[in-house]
Design a protein around this motif. Structure first.
Motif, PDB file in Angstrom:
ATOM      1  N   ALA A 135       0.835  -1.204   0.000  1.00  0.00           N
ATOM      2  CA  ALA A 135       0.000   0.000   0.000  1.00  0.00           C
ATOM      3  C   ALA A 135       0.874   1.259   0.000  1.00  0.00           C
ATOM      4  O   ALA A 135       0.459   2.314  -0.500  1.00  0.00           O
ATOM      5  CB  ALA A 135      -0.917  -0.005   1.226  1.00  0.00           C
ATOM      6  N   LEU A 136       2.077   1.123   0.548  1.00  0.00           N
ATOM      7  CA  LEU A 136       3.014   2.245   0.602  1.00  0.00           C
ATOM      8  C   LEU A 136       3.996   2.243  -0.554  1.00  0.00           C
ATOM      9  O   LEU A 136       4.465   3.284  -1.004  1.00  0.00           O
ATOM     10  CB  LEU A 136       3.798   2.201   1.924  1.00  0.00           C
ATOM     11  N   ASP A 137       4.320   1.050  -1.049  1.00  0.00           N
ATOM     12  CA  ASP A 137       5.309   0.897  -2.123  1.00  0.00           C
ATOM     13  C   ASP A 137       4.906  -0.294  -2.994  1.00  0.00           C
ATOM     14  O   ASP A 137       5.279  -1.433  -2.723  1.00  0.00           O
ATOM     15  CB  ASP A 137       6.704   0.688  -1.518  1.00  0.00           C
ATOM     16  N   ALA A 138       4.134  -0.002  -4.035  1.00  0.00           N
ATOM     17  CA  ALA A 138       3.595  -1.076  -4.890  1.00  0.00           C
ATOM     18  C   ALA A 138       4.686  -1.864  -5.605  1.00  0.00           C
ATOM     19  O   ALA A 138       4.447  -2.989  -6.054  1.00  0.00           O
ATOM     20  CB  ALA A 138       2.636  -0.478  -5.917  1.00  0.00           C
ATOM     21  N   ASP A 139       5.883  -1.309  -5.707  1.00  0.00           N
ATOM     22  CA  ASP A 139       6.973  -1.975  -6.407  1.00  0.00           C
ATOM     23  C   ASP A 139       7.933  -2.699  -5.465  1.00  0.00           C
ATOM     24  O   ASP A 139       9.045  -3.073  -5.881  1.00  0.00           O
ATOM     25  CB  ASP A 139       7.764  -0.958  -7.248  1.00  0.00           C
ATOM     26  N   ASN A 140       7.523  -2.901  -4.235  1.00  0.00           N
ATOM     27  CA  ASN A 140       8.421  -3.606  -3.311  1.00  0.00           C
ATOM     28  C   ASN A 140       8.554  -5.063  -3.729  1.00  0.00           C
ATOM     29  O   ASN A 140       7.572  -5.813  -3.730  1.00  0.00           O
ATOM     30  CB  ASN A 140       7.897  -3.507  -1.881  1.00  0.00           C
ATOM     31  N   LEU A 141       9.746  -5.457  -4.101  1.00  0.00           N
ATOM     32  CA  LEU A 141       9.978  -6.795  -4.651  1.00  0.00           C
ATOM     33  C   LEU A 141       9.678  -7.890  -3.636  1.00  0.00           C
ATOM     34  O   LEU A 141       8.996  -8.876  -3.952  1.00  0.00           O
ATOM     35  CB  LEU A 141      11.433  -6.916  -5.129  1.00  0.00           C
ATOM     36  N   GLN A 142      10.168  -7.725  -2.420  1.00  0.00           N
ATOM     37  CA  GLN A 142      10.001  -8.778  -1.410  1.00  0.00           C
ATOM     38  C   GLN A 142       8.533  -9.037  -1.093  1.00  0.00           C
ATOM     39  O   GLN A 142       8.100 -10.180  -0.974  1.00  0.00           O
ATOM     40  CB  GLN A 142      10.750  -8.385  -0.134  1.00  0.00           C
ATOM     41  N   ALA A 143       7.754  -7.968  -0.983  1.00  0.00           N
ATOM     42  CA  ALA A 143       6.331  -8.114  -0.682  1.00  0.00           C
ATOM     43  C   ALA A 143       5.596  -8.793  -1.831  1.00  0.00           C
ATOM     44  O   ALA A 143       4.734  -9.653  -1.617  1.00  0.00           O
ATOM     45  CB  ALA A 143       5.713  -6.748  -0.386  1.00  0.00           C
ATOM     46  N   ASN A 144       5.921  -8.422  -3.067  1.00  0.00           N
ATOM     47  CA  ASN A 144       5.274  -9.045  -4.229  1.00  0.00           C
ATOM     48  C   ASN A 144       5.627 -10.528  -4.327  1.00  0.00           C
ATOM     49  O   ASN A 144       4.772 -11.357  -4.657  1.00  0.00           O
ATOM     50  CB  ASN A 144       5.679  -8.312  -5.511  1.00  0.00           C
ATOM     51  N   ILE A 145       6.875 -10.876  -4.046  1.00  0.00           N
ATOM     52  CA  ILE A 145       7.278 -12.290  -4.065  1.00  0.00           C
ATOM     53  C   ILE A 145       6.493 -13.074  -3.013  1.00  0.00           C
ATOM     54  O   ILE A 145       5.961 -14.158  -3.296  1.00  0.00           O
ATOM     55  CB  ILE A 145       8.795 -12.422  -3.803  1.00  0.00           C
ATOM     56  N   PHE A 146       6.423 -12.509  -1.805  1.00  0.00           N
ATOM     57  CA  PHE A 146       5.723 -13.232  -0.743  1.00  0.00           C
ATOM     58  C   PHE A 146       4.247 -13.427  -1.081  1.00  0.00           C
ATOM     59  O   PHE A 146       3.717 -14.542  -0.984  1.00  0.00           O
ATOM     60  CB  PHE A 146       5.831 -12.493   0.592  1.00  0.00           C
ATOM     61  N   LEU A 147       3.571 -12.357  -1.478  1.00  0.00           N
ATOM     62  CA  LEU A 147       2.134 -12.448  -1.735  1.00  0.00           C
ATOM     63  C   LEU A 147       1.840 -13.360  -2.935  1.00  0.00           C
ATOM     64  O   LEU A 147       0.865 -14.124  -2.914  1.00  0.00           O
ATOM     65  CB  LEU A 147       1.554 -11.059  -1.959  1.00  0.00           C
ATOM     66  N   GLY A 148       2.682 -13.288  -3.961  1.00  0.00           N
ATOM     67  CA  GLY A 148       2.487 -14.171  -5.105  1.00  0.00           C
ATOM     68  C   GLY A 148       2.584 -15.631  -4.706  1.00  0.00           C
ATOM     69  O   GLY A 148       1.727 -16.453  -5.069  1.00  0.00           O
ATOM     70  N   ASN A 149       3.620 -15.960  -3.960  1.00  0.00           N
ATOM     71  CA  ASN A 149       3.792 -17.348  -3.516  1.00  0.00           C
ATOM     72  C   ASN A 149       2.749 -17.764  -2.488  1.00  0.00           C
ATOM     73  O   ASN A 149       2.292 -18.915  -2.494  1.00  0.00           O
ATOM     74  CB  ASN A 149       5.199 -17.531  -2.933  1.00  0.00           C
ATOM     75  N   TYR A 150       2.371 -16.843  -1.625  1.00  0.00           N
ATOM     76  CA  TYR A 150       1.370 -17.156  -0.594  1.00  0.00           C
ATOM     77  C   TYR A 150       0.044 -17.552  -1.235  1.00  0.00           C
ATOM     78  O   TYR A 150      -0.528 -18.602  -0.912  1.00  0.00           O
ATOM     79  CB  TYR A 150       1.177 -15.950   0.324  1.00  0.00           C
ATOM     80  N   TYR A 151      -0.442 -16.714  -2.137  1.00  0.00           N
ATOM     81  CA  TYR A 151      -1.739 -17.007  -2.759  1.00  0.00           C
ATOM     82  C   TYR A 151      -1.666 -18.245  -3.653  1.00  0.00           C
ATOM     83  O   TYR A 151      -2.639 -19.003  -3.750  1.00  0.00           O
ATOM     84  CB  TYR A 151      -2.233 -15.795  -3.553  1.00  0.00           C
ATOM     85  N   TYR A 152      -0.531 -18.468  -4.284  1.00  0.00           N
ATOM     86  CA  TYR A 152      -0.380 -19.656  -5.109  1.00  0.00           C
ATOM     87  C   TYR A 152      -0.438 -20.933  -4.259  1.00  0.00           C
ATOM     88  O   TYR A 152      -1.172 -21.877  -4.583  1.00  0.00           O
ATOM     89  CB  TYR A 152       0.930 -19.611  -5.887  1.00  0.00           C
ATOM     90  N   LEU A 153       0.305 -20.944  -3.162  1.00  0.00           N
ATOM     91  CA  LEU A 153       0.327 -22.135  -2.306  1.00  0.00           C
ATOM     92  C   LEU A 153      -1.026 -22.371  -1.637  1.00  0.00           C
ATOM     93  O   LEU A 153      -1.458 -23.519  -1.487  1.00  0.00           O
ATOM     94  CB  LEU A 153       1.426 -21.988  -1.249  1.00  0.00           C
ATOM     95  N   GLN A 154      -1.690 -21.287  -1.236  1.00  0.00           N
ATOM     96  CA  GLN A 154      -3.032 -21.425  -0.659  1.00  0.00           C
ATOM     97  C   GLN A 154      -3.992 -22.025  -1.681  1.00  0.00           C
ATOM     98  O   GLN A 154      -4.798 -22.896  -1.354  1.00  0.00           O
ATOM     99  CB  GLN A 154      -3.542 -20.052  -0.191  1.00  0.00           C
TER     100      GLN A 154
END
Length: 226
Positions: A135-154
């Motif tokens: 929400a503060l930094d849409a281009d944060n790489l670490q956050a995008n990696i985590f959320l992408g993998n989180y939703y995929y594994l779920q």
């Protein structure tokens, strides 16, 4: 006599090391430096004190540092980094969380706090923190990696559970099949599709082979769904 002379000069050239200062002395000097407004020196002394007596340094922060002072968050950050380096993730999380009391929208602090929660097996709380990061930094790489993998594994887990349940039905009715297909559609919309968005952002920011492979699997599932 010559031997004694050589020994004497050897001692002069190689003096004995001074004993290391104790945490108590370092913290006492840090307190004096804070009182004198010498914050940089005070924080430096505090860092040294934490290295030789972390628990004493903690107590010093809680009881001796004015929480509205400019030095307070710097001292907290020293403790957070110290415990992270020591892999004491419970304490590191405590002090990164304390840091965020001072700077609630500090992106590196939020990321560090999320990392500590992952190390503590608190993935759901890490999810909340990483969402705040984006929400503060849409281009944060670490956050995008985590959320992408989180939703995929779920999504993978939910898909497997749905398929296992459906396979137990010997002769599914049309209604049961429709329910199964609707379940898959819901999993794709609320899981795989969300993962897809974050992983595409990852590839925009960094050429990740793993993100690319995961996206390929999602694309295959999308074709199967259609």
């Amino acid at each position: 006599m010559k031997t004694l002379t050589l020994l004497f000069f050897g001692l002069l050239l190689c003096p004995m090391p001074l004993p290391a200062q104790t945490a108590e002395i370092l913290l006492h000097n840090s307190a004096d430096a804070l009182s004198a407004g010498k914050d940089d020196y005070a924080v430096s002394l505090f860092r040294q004190a934490a290295a030789v007596g972390a628990e004493q340094a903690e107590m010093f922060y809680w009881t001796n540092v004015e929480k509205n002072s400019a030095a307070a968050p710097r001292v907290v950050h020293e403790l957070a980094v110290y415990y992270k380096d020591k892999r004491n993730y419970d304490k590191a999380y405590l002090f990164y969380k304390e840091w965020l009391q001072y700077y609630p929208e500090d992106v590196p602090g939020l990321v560090a706090c999320a990392e500590m929660q992952l190390m503590r097996d608190e993935a759901k709380d890490a999810l909340v923190l990483y969402r705040k990061v984006l929400a503060l930094d849409a281009d944060n790489l670490q956050a995008n990696i985590f959320l992408g993998n989180y939703y995929y594994l779920q999504a993978e887990q939910k898909k497997k559970a749905l398929e296992d349940s459906y396979k137990k039905i010997a002769s599914p009715t049309r209604m049961q099949y429709a329910g199964y297909r609707n379940g898959l559609s819901d999993i794709f919309s609320n899981g795989y599709n969300k993962a897809k968005g974050y992983l595409q952002k990852v590839l925009q920011l960094f050429p990740s082979t793993e993100a690319g492979k995961t996206l390929e699997r999602i694309m295959i599932l999308e074709k199967e769904m259609n």
